[in-house]
Design a protein around this motif. Structure first.
Motif, PDB file in Angstrom:
ATOM      1  N   GLY A  57       0.771  -1.240   0.000  1.00  0.00           N
ATOM      2  CA  GLY A  57       0.000   0.000   0.000  1.00  0.00           C
ATOM      3  C   GLY A  57       0.801   1.289   0.000  1.00  0.00           C
ATOM      4  N   SER A  58       2.073   1.238   0.414  1.00  0.00           N
ATOM      5  CA  SER A  58       2.904   2.452   0.468  1.00  0.00           C
ATOM      6  C   SER A  58       4.364   2.049   0.646  1.00  0.00           C
ATOM      7  N   GLY A  59       5.246   3.011   0.489  1.00  0.00           N
ATOM      8  CA  GLY A  59       6.657   2.765   0.759  1.00  0.00           C
ATOM      9  C   GLY A  59       6.884   2.482   2.237  1.00  0.00           C
ATOM     10  N   THR A  60       6.099   3.128   3.059  1.00  0.00           N
ATOM     11  CA  THR A  60       6.200   2.917   4.502  1.00  0.00           C
ATOM     12  C   THR A  60       5.871   1.459   4.851  1.00  0.00           C
ATOM     13  N   ASP A  61       4.771   0.961   4.285  1.00  0.00           N
ATOM     14  CA  ASP A  61       4.410  -0.437   4.549  1.00  0.00           C
ATOM     15  C   ASP A  61       5.455  -1.394   3.966  1.00  0.00           C
ATOM     16  N   ALA A  62       6.040  -1.024   2.836  1.00  0.00           N
ATOM     17  CA  ALA A  62       7.086  -1.866   2.253  1.00  0.00           C
ATOM     18  C   ALA A  62       8.228  -2.033   3.266  1.00  0.00           C
ATOM     19  N   LEU A  63       8.659  -0.920   3.871  1.00  0.00           N
ATOM     20  CA  LEU A  63       9.733  -0.986   4.874  1.00  0.00           C
ATOM     21  C   LEU A  63       9.288  -1.784   6.099  1.00  0.00           C
ATOM     22  N   ARG A  64       8.109  -1.459   6.561  1.00  0.00           N
ATOM     23  CA  ARG A  64       7.571  -2.110   7.764  1.00  0.00           C
ATOM     24  C   ARG A  64       7.534  -3.632   7.585  1.00  0.00           C
ATOM     25  N   PHE A  83      19.852  11.036   9.096  1.00  0.00           N
ATOM     26  CA  PHE A  83      19.281  12.047   8.206  1.00  0.00           C
ATOM     27  C   PHE A  83      18.544  11.337   7.082  1.00  0.00           C
ATOM     28  N   SER A  84      17.215  11.415   7.101  1.00  0.00           N
ATOM     29  CA  SER A  84      16.373  10.772   6.084  1.00  0.00           C
ATOM     30  C   SER A  84      14.943  11.228   6.313  1.00  0.00           C
ATOM     31  N   PHE A  85      14.034  10.679   5.498  1.00  0.00           N
ATOM     32  CA  PHE A  85      12.610  10.832   5.788  1.00  0.00           C
ATOM     33  C   PHE A  85      12.306   9.958   7.006  1.00  0.00           C
ATOM     34  N   VAL A  86      11.342  10.381   7.808  1.00  0.00           N
ATOM     35  CA  VAL A  86      11.066   9.726   9.096  1.00  0.00           C
ATOM     36  C   VAL A  86      10.795   8.227   8.967  1.00  0.00           C
ATOM     37  N   ALA A  87      10.217   7.806   7.824  1.00  0.00           N
ATOM     38  CA  ALA A  87       9.818   6.400   7.684  1.00  0.00           C
ATOM     39  C   ALA A  87      11.004   5.435   7.704  1.00  0.00           C
ATOM     40  N   SER A  88      12.214   5.921   7.377  1.00  0.00           N
ATOM     41  CA  SER A  88      13.392   5.039   7.430  1.00  0.00           C
ATOM     42  C   SER A  88      13.660   4.564   8.850  1.00  0.00           C
ATOM     43  N   ALA A 129      19.868   0.922   4.525  1.00  0.00           N
ATOM     44  CA  ALA A 129      20.661   1.865   3.727  1.00  0.00           C
ATOM     45  C   ALA A 129      19.688   2.682   2.883  1.00  0.00           C
ATOM     46  N   VAL A 130      19.726   3.998   3.050  1.00  0.00           N
ATOM     47  CA  VAL A 130      18.803   4.878   2.315  1.00  0.00           C
ATOM     48  C   VAL A 130      19.553   5.518   1.152  1.00  0.00           C
ATOM     49  N   HIS A 131      18.966   5.443  -0.024  1.00  0.00           N
ATOM     50  CA  HIS A 131      19.558   6.098  -1.204  1.00  0.00           C
ATOM     51  C   HIS A 131      18.948   7.494  -1.299  1.00  0.00           C
ATOM     52  N   GLU A 155      17.431  -2.014   1.648  1.00  0.00           N
ATOM     53  CA  GLU A 155      17.626  -0.755   0.924  1.00  0.00           C
ATOM     54  C   GLU A 155      16.314   0.022   0.954  1.00  0.00           C
ATOM     55  N   ASP A 156      16.385   1.267   1.403  1.00  0.00           N
ATOM     56  CA  ASP A 156      15.261   2.181   1.273  1.00  0.00           C
ATOM     57  C   ASP A 156      15.493   2.944  -0.026  1.00  0.00           C
ATOM     58  N   ALA A 157      14.879   2.419  -1.103  1.00  0.00           N
ATOM     59  CA  ALA A 157      15.059   3.008  -2.435  1.00  0.00           C
ATOM     60  C   ALA A 157      13.836   3.837  -2.828  1.00  0.00           C
ATOM     61  N   ALA A 158      13.151   4.383  -1.822  1.00  0.00           N
ATOM     62  CA  ALA A 158      11.936   5.168  -2.080  1.00  0.00           C
ATOM     63  C   ALA A 158      12.219   6.339  -3.019  1.00  0.00           C
ATOM     64  N   GLN A 159      13.465   6.845  -3.009  1.00  0.00           N
ATOM     65  CA  GLN A 159      13.795   7.999  -3.850  1.00  0.00           C
ATOM     66  C   GLN A 159      14.714   7.613  -5.010  1.00  0.00           C
ATOM     67  N   ALA A 160      14.921   6.309  -5.214  1.00  0.00           N
ATOM     68  CA  ALA A 160      16.023   5.942  -6.109  1.00  0.00           C
ATOM     69  C   ALA A 160      15.699   4.863  -7.126  1.00  0.00           C
ATOM     70  N   LEU A 179      10.385   0.282  -2.329  1.00  0.00           N
ATOM     71  CA  LEU A 179      10.080   1.377  -3.249  1.00  0.00           C
ATOM     72  C   LEU A 179       8.826   2.085  -2.776  1.00  0.00           C
ATOM     73  N   SER A 180       8.786   3.390  -3.010  1.00  0.00           N
ATOM     74  CA  SER A 180       7.587   4.176  -2.750  1.00  0.00           C
ATOM     75  C   SER A 180       7.099   4.734  -4.077  1.00  0.00           C
ATOM     76  N   PHE A 181       5.794   4.703  -4.294  1.00  0.00           N
ATOM     77  CA  PHE A 181       5.205   5.322  -5.478  1.00  0.00           C
ATOM     78  C   PHE A 181       4.341   6.515  -5.089  1.00  0.00           C
ATOM     79  N   THR A 184       4.841  12.221  -5.824  1.00  0.00           N
ATOM     80  CA  THR A 184       5.975  13.072  -6.219  1.00  0.00           C
ATOM     81  C   THR A 184       7.280  12.305  -6.407  1.00  0.00           C
ATOM     82  N   LYS A 185       7.289  11.010  -6.139  1.00  0.00           N
ATOM     83  CA  LYS A 185       8.520  10.234  -6.344  1.00  0.00           C
ATOM     84  C   LYS A 185       8.786  10.074  -7.847  1.00  0.00           C
ATOM     85  N   ASN A 186       9.971   9.597  -8.196  1.00  0.00           N
ATOM     86  CA  ASN A 186      10.330   9.533  -9.622  1.00  0.00           C
ATOM     87  C   ASN A 186       9.354   8.682 -10.424  1.00  0.00           C
TER      88      ASN A 186
HETATM   89  C1  LIG Z   1       8.773   8.602   0.540  1.00  0.00           C
HETATM   90  C2  LIG Z   1       9.734   7.872   1.403  1.00  0.00           C
HETATM   91  C3  LIG Z   1       9.367   6.789   2.216  1.00  0.00           C
HETATM   92  C4  LIG Z   1       7.935   6.388   2.450  1.00  0.00           C
HETATM   93  O1  LIG Z   1       7.177   6.173   1.339  1.00  0.00           O
HETATM   94  P1  LIG Z   1       5.585   6.407   1.376  1.00  0.00           P
HETATM   95  O2  LIG Z   1       5.152   5.800   0.081  1.00  0.00           O
HETATM   96  O3  LIG Z   1       5.351   7.872   1.453  1.00  0.00           O
HETATM   97  O4  LIG Z   1       5.042   5.669   2.537  1.00  0.00           O
HETATM   98  C5  LIG Z   1      10.347   6.118   2.906  1.00  0.00           C
HETATM   99  N1  LIG Z   1      11.632   6.493   2.832  1.00  0.00           N
HETATM  100  C6  LIG Z   1      12.032   7.537   2.088  1.00  0.00           C
HETATM  101  C7  LIG Z   1      13.487   7.873   2.033  1.00  0.00           C
HETATM  102  C8  LIG Z   1      11.095   8.273   1.353  1.00  0.00           C
HETATM  103  O5  LIG Z   1      11.503   9.319   0.631  1.00  0.00           O
END
Ligand SMILES: *Cc1c(COP(=O)(O)O)cnc(C)c1O
Length: 365
Positions: A57-64, A83-88, A129-131, A155-160, A179-181, A184-186
């Motif tokens: 459902g989200s990048g957050t759930d993917a990490l979780r 230093f990252s988005f809070v979800a990392s 590891a966050v990209h 790998e937190d590739a939400a931005q990569a 991955l996050s979709f 505003t992501k790529n």
């Molecule tokens: C966007 C983002 C997430 C979370 O993704 P969501 O789809 O918004 O839940 C996690 N980590 C990083 C680095 C992000 O930029």
């Protein structure tokens, strides 16, 4: 006015295809976990060169879910950049474990592998590891560290999405990649969506189960899961956009090259692309000692900017705040970073206008 981002440009040329794709889903009346999602999973797994994609459902759930699937649970510690988005980091708490913050490399904002090694304890189970901004973390060093200490790598590739390290795509360096979709992501959906990529059969099976109430088949629930499945509308939209991703990445890289050239010689730190990383410039983020003043000047000149992120993760109220002495680079980054407009569909005159505005604001016109 030059907006920080304008997604309508992306959609303009794709409208007919997007409408056809969503109509196809509507007509099929299959909305959750179906052929579009399965096709997208296969396409993104192939892009990363791994065997499995599991849409959630989200990048957050993917990490979780990835954290649980690689074996992280209560009592464990997980290394994550300060230093990252809070979800990392918040997803580590959600998985029942404790985030251990590691200071970052000031040039790439990736977690510093030496600092990570010093933060390892008997309880450390995994490293995230966050990209960040689309610049891959040093995955060779992270992998070596993980092997020495028996840690899982996420790998937190939400931005990569689409980035690579030493010629190998992000997603191919870890036990599980997220991955996050977010729009505003790529690669952005028309709502929330995310995916776990993995080459491990056991991790894939566990994420599949966890995304659907821990269902082991036929309403037999074997563990506590989430309700976090990829929906067909989002998958259909993403499949249309995925065919443009390489071209959009080239656009981001070209904008970055124009900024690199145009902003040389100013009292401002430009982003680096440190070999063997291939940056996708999800964000083009500069550093300036008087960031807030620069942002104000650019706003006055009609250039939209954004701050990613105004607080380091351990500095967030959620994590208790503070820690300036413990994570000095993360704190300094949060005071100095400023992201400039960098989006697919940006016009040449807009790119040049941003360069002129930044030069003017920095006194280098
Ligand atoms: C966007 C983002 C997430 C979370 O993704 P969501 O789809 O918004 O839940 C996690 N980590 C990083 C680095 C992000 O930029």
């Amino acid at each position: 006015m030059i907006p920080f981002i304008d997604l309508t440009r992306q959609h303009a040329g794709l409208r007919a295809e997007l409408v056809a794709a969503t109509a196809r889903v509507l007509d099929s009346a299959r909305f959750v976990l179906g052929p579009e999602g399965e096709a997208l999973e296969a396409e993104l797994a192939a892009l990363a060169g791994v065997r499995h994609g599991i849409g959630v459902g989200s990048g957050t759930d993917a990490l979780r879910l990835a954290l649980t699937a690689v074996g992280v649970g209560p009592g464990d510690e997980v290394l994550t950049p300060a230093f990252s988005f809070v979800a990392s980091a918040s997803t580590i708490l959600m998985a029942g474990a404790v985030p251990v913050f590691v200071d970052v490399d000031p040039a790439t904002f990736a977690l510093d592998p030496d600092a990570a090694e010093r933060a390892i304890s008997a309880r450390t189970r995994a490293v995230v590891a966050v990209h960040l901004y689309g610049h891959p973390a040093p995955m060779d060093a992270v992998g070596a560290l993980a092997r020495r200490h028996g840690l899982a790598v996420i790998e937190d590739a939400a931005q990569a999405v689409g980035a690579s390290y030493a010629g190998r795509p992000v997603g191919a360096w870890s036990d599980a990649t997220c991955l996050s979709f977010y729009p505003t992501k790529n690669l952005g959906a028309a709502g929330d969506a995310g995916m776990v990529l993995t080459d491990r059969d056991d991790v894939a099976a566990r994420v599949r189960r966890l995304r659907h109430h821990g269902d082991g088949g036929r309403y037999r629930h074997v563990e506590l899961g989430l309700c976090s499945r990829l929906d067909e509308m989002q998958a259909a939209v993403l499949r249309v956009k995925l065919r443009r991703l390489a071209a959009w990445t080239d656009e981001h890289r070209r904008i970055a090259a124009c900024y690199d050239e145009g902003l040389a010689g100013l009292l401002l730190v430009r982003p680096v692309e440190r070999p063997p990383a291939r940056h996708v410039y999800h964000l083009y983020t500069v550093r300036h000692p008087d960031r807030d003043h620069l942002a104000k000047q650019l706003a006055d000149l009609g250039v939209g900017t954004a701050v990613h992120y105004p607080l380091p993760v351990p500095g967030q109220p959620l994590f208790g705040g503070g820690g300036e002495g413990r994570w000095p680079e993360a704190w300094r980054a949060s005071r100095e970073v400023l992201s400039l407009p960098c989006f697919a569909g940006m016009r040449d005159e807009e790119i040049h206008a941003v360069v002129r505005a930044v030069r003017l604001a920095c006194g280098g016109a």
